[in-house]
Design a protein around this motif. Structure first.
Motif, PDB file in Angstrom:
ATOM      1  N   UNK A  33       0.822  -1.197   0.000  1.00  0.00           N
ATOM      2  CA  UNK A  33       0.000   0.000   0.000  1.00  0.00           C
ATOM      3  C   UNK A  33       0.867   1.261   0.000  1.00  0.00           C
ATOM      4  N   UNK A  37       0.920   3.978  -2.955  1.00  0.00           N
ATOM      5  CA  UNK A  37       0.591   5.369  -2.703  1.00  0.00           C
ATOM      6  C   UNK A  37       1.688   6.316  -3.152  1.00  0.00           C
ATOM      7  N   UNK A  42      -2.987   9.625  -3.007  1.00  0.00           N
ATOM      8  CA  UNK A  42      -4.405   9.603  -2.654  1.00  0.00           C
ATOM      9  C   UNK A  42      -5.030  10.995  -2.735  1.00  0.00           C
ATOM     10  N   UNK A 209       3.569  13.171  -0.962  1.00  0.00           N
ATOM     11  CA  UNK A 209       2.220  13.053  -0.412  1.00  0.00           C
ATOM     12  C   UNK A 209       1.137  13.370  -1.428  1.00  0.00           C
ATOM     13  N   UNK A 264     -14.526  13.383   3.449  1.00  0.00           N
ATOM     14  CA  UNK A 264     -14.644  11.996   3.916  1.00  0.00           C
ATOM     15  C   UNK A 264     -15.309  11.949   5.288  1.00  0.00           C
ATOM     16  N   UNK A 265     -15.980  13.003   5.601  1.00  0.00           N
ATOM     17  CA  UNK A 265     -16.663  13.043   6.891  1.00  0.00           C
ATOM     18  C   UNK A 265     -17.967  12.292   6.786  1.00  0.00           C
ATOM     19  N   UNK A 266     -18.689  12.241   7.874  1.00  0.00           N
ATOM     20  CA  UNK A 266     -19.924  11.468   7.876  1.00  0.00           C
ATOM     21  C   UNK A 266     -20.993  12.061   6.970  1.00  0.00           C
ATOM     22  N   UNK A 292     -23.511   7.967   5.277  1.00  0.00           N
ATOM     23  CA  UNK A 292     -22.088   8.188   5.492  1.00  0.00           C
ATOM     24  C   UNK A 292     -21.277   7.745   4.290  1.00  0.00           C
ATOM     25  N   UNK A 293     -20.139   8.384   4.152  1.00  0.00           N
ATOM     26  CA  UNK A 293     -19.106   7.919   3.227  1.00  0.00           C
ATOM     27  C   UNK A 293     -19.628   7.710   1.823  1.00  0.00           C
ATOM     28  N   UNK A 326     -19.312  -1.552  -1.822  1.00  0.00           N
ATOM     29  CA  UNK A 326     -19.040  -0.695  -0.681  1.00  0.00           C
ATOM     30  C   UNK A 326     -18.355   0.579  -1.148  1.00  0.00           C
ATOM     31  N   UNK A 328     -15.744   3.179  -1.645  1.00  0.00           N
ATOM     32  CA  UNK A 328     -14.299   3.155  -1.542  1.00  0.00           C
ATOM     33  C   UNK A 328     -13.811   4.493  -2.068  1.00  0.00           C
ATOM     34  N   UNK A 329     -12.504   4.589  -2.285  1.00  0.00           N
ATOM     35  CA  UNK A 329     -12.035   5.858  -2.802  1.00  0.00           C
ATOM     36  C   UNK A 329     -12.229   5.971  -4.306  1.00  0.00           C
ATOM     37  N   UNK A 330     -12.772   4.939  -4.914  1.00  0.00           N
ATOM     38  CA  UNK A 330     -12.972   4.984  -6.346  1.00  0.00           C
ATOM     39  C   UNK A 330     -14.411   5.339  -6.672  1.00  0.00           C
TER      40      UNK A 330
END
Lengths: 421, 201
Positions: A33, A37, A42, A209, A264-266, A292-293, A326, A328-330
């Motif tokens: 990972x 990255x 990210x 980063x 990415x908060x609730x 959420x998310x 689910x 995800x970041x995609x």
């Protein structure tokens, strides 16, 4: 320490004994990972104006009129859709979409599949070392022939290696980043030739980063966005990148669509509000209280409902149902990959079609589970039976990208998602 | 106390950038050893921080990825475990959600984690902890699980000591209010007590 404080200390220490065990594969997972990255940073966080309405939530781009979204209640029953049995193998379910090739090139080298050049040809990169591309090629799946397109330069001081390979206007385009914070966008003629720098663009103050989080070819322009937010364009022939009107602070989703990625908060969805940078049209996804998310693609959103189940629905709120996909970041497209698990053990990974509800087994199996629990002297809570953890790594489908590629043992699976009817 | 927190304040944000020309970092067997030895302890810490095994696993993974990135630059006096724990606490607070973003599925037990908690007080308290805002929960965990002083907590979270105290105070008020029996109610001023806590260990 008063009574409550003592009780807190006791409770926390007791609760800690219920934590799962770290899998034996954890260090390897972290290493993979970490390297991934470094290469492909990210999406970082970008704030957007958020307005919460009674009973429902609406999101708006900064400086834009707030569009109210009516609060409605979900009609779907709160049942978590889960795959608990492996579906039929993908080569049976969607035979027209799957090709199996050797995991390595004919000359024995490993490669990364990047995208389709055409139906029978993959754009692939070979690597000088792990995840550091040294050349980009066209790989003919029918004949097994490999045609080199260009060497991929790795300039001194590169900290993020060639990423984001895409094709447009008969050019292959990708980016790298130097340790002084400048990203370099490269292109090479698909027909073969030398890679050259399209533009150099300051992304941040340095380090690995952040970099670009979107790159596409639109006509004779290269459009891209950076992790900190902001869409820019530069002529493919070379020049200085200029901000795209209306794209300030936004992240490229799928040209011409760009949006906010949220905190990415609730409450704040990713790509909840998107804007068409060609027409100025905006689209705001429905969000219900307690969700959420949530993350959206151009048409579909997935997220966690307030009842703890995962849902999918169109941006306008229609066609909502429970979904095994689910968040995800995609950004979600028509397909997602999802772990199949029963009795708390993963069995494999399935490709799920959000349109038809059909699914297929990708043939991937779990890594070895971790060793039985062993207490470490001096740690609290080494006693008690805690469950071990088994992990399974799943390939991902990104938005509406047509290619899903992964290896199982010595076999590479190449799935052309456009061929699934 | 169980551990020594010897990291310099702000370490997380002050690691030096890679030197010019540094390219690839080879895997470090000491890192793998660290993960093998301390992974379980970090998961326990993540579990009390987050309150559920999924987020605990994500917190640990994310903190270890960051630690891995910083590993070649950690000086010998830096404590990698403190680094990881500090990262986890900060990540937990930063409205941070990373669930499965790397598409790693952890087959975790559902609904088992409450079972072994004894019925009654501790169970009620554990459930009440779930009602705390993230920062308050983090402060409570750092104080009553990690056994840190307020000064240390302030350093870990990058907040003032006064904020630590007010957050603890509010958290304890909330927990007390959430617990069923009012028998052990104590005057509010006791909640701010630092008695028995050395500020410089």
């Amino acid at each position: 320490m008063n009574d409550l404080e003592s009780k807190l200390s006791r409770t926390l220490n007791r609760a800690a004994t219920q934590a799962p065990h770290a899998p034996g594969t954890l260090a390897g997972t972290v290493e993979t990972r970490f390297r991934r990255r470094r290469r492909r940073s990210q999406a970082l966080l970008a704030a957007a104006a958020v307005v919460v309405l009674a009973g429902g939530t609406s999101y708006a781009l900064r400086g834009e009129d707030i569009r109210a979204v009516p609060a409605t209640s979900a009609t779907a029953a709160p049942v978590q859709a889960r795959l608990t049995e492996l579906p039929a193998p993908i080569e049976q379910v969607w035979p027209e979409a799957v090709r199996k090739t050797p995991a390595k090139l004919p000359d024995g080298r490993a490669y990364q599949a990047r995208t389709f050049v055409d139906e029978r040809t993959l754009l692939v990169t070979t690597e000088q070392r792990f995840e550091v591309a040294d050349a980009v090629h066209a790989y003919d799946l029918d004949s097994g022939e490999l045609r080199k397109i260009a060497d991929v330069p790795v300039p001194e001081g590169t900290v993020l290696f060639a990423s984001g390979f895409t094709i447009g206007a008969d050019q292959v385009v990708w980016w790298t980043k130097l340790d002084d914070g400048r990203a370099q966008i490269w292109s090479a003629p698909l027909a073969g030739g030398e890679a050259r720098i399209v533009t150099t663009h300051q992304v941040d103050g340095g380090g690995h980063e952040s970099g670009l989080d979107g790159l596409a070819v639109a006509g004779d322009q290269v459009v891209f966005s950076i992790n900190a937010g902001g869409v820019s364009a530069v002529p493919l022939g070379g020049g200085t990148a200029k901000p795209v009107e209306g794209g300030a602070g936004l992240h490229l989703l799928s040209w011409p669509w760009a949006g906010t990625v949220g905190m990415r908060g609730p409450e704040e969805p990713q790509f909840g509000t998107i804007r068409n940078l060609e027409t100025g049209e905006t689209s705001t996804a429905l969000v219900r209280a307690g969700e959420k998310e949530m993350i959206c693609g151009v048409t579909l959103c997935v997220g966690w409902a307030a009842d703890g189940t995962t849902f999918q629905r169109l941006r306008d709120g229609s066609q909502e149902k429970s979904s095994p996909c689910e968040p995800s970041r995609f950004a979600p497209g028509r397909f997602c990959t999802t772990a199949v698990a029963a009795d708390r053990r993963p069995l494999g990974v399935a490709l799920y079609d959000t349109t038809t509800g059909r699914s297929a087994d990708l043939g991937i199996r779990p890594q070895e589970s971790s060793a039985p629990p062993v207490g470490k002297p001096g740690d609290p809570g080494v006693t008690g039976a805690r469950p071990a953890v088994t992990m399974i790594e799943t390939p991902h489908v990104e938005g509406d990208q047509p290619l899903l590629s992964y290896t199982v043992g010595d076999t590479r699976y190449v799935v052309d998602l456009r061929k699934i009817g | 106390m169980r551990r020594c927190n010897s990291f310099p304040a702000g370490l997380l944000w002050e690691v030096k950038q890679p030197t010019k020309g540094e390219k690839h970092v080879e895997p470090d067997s000491r890192f793998a050893e660290f993960v093998a030895e301390r992974g379980d302890a970090l998961l326990r810490y993540g579990y009390v921080l987050a309150g559920n095994p999924h987020d605990a696993a994500d917190l640990v993974q994310e903190a270890l990825v960051k630690l891995r990135a910083a590993w070649p630059r950690l000086r010998s006096k830096d404590n990698p475990e403190s680094y990881a724990r500090t990262t986890m606490a900060r990540l937990h607070i930063a409205t941070w959600r990373l669930r499965r973003r790397e598409h790693l599925a952890w087959a975790l037990p559902e609904g088992e984690h409450h079972d072994a908690l004894p019925a009654g007080d501790e169970r009620d308290l554990w459930q009440a902890l779930a009602g705390l805002p993230r920062r308050q929960r983090a402060v409570v965990v750092l104080r009553y699980y990690e056994q840190l002083t307020d000064t240390e907590i302030a350093g870990v979270l990058g907040i003032s000591r006064g904020t630590v105290r007010s957050q603890v105070s509010r958290a304890l008020d909330k927990l007390r209010a959430a617990l069923p029996p009012p028998d052990d109610r104590v005057p509010a001023r006791h909640l701010h007590s630092d008695a028995g806590r050395g500020e410089a260990r």
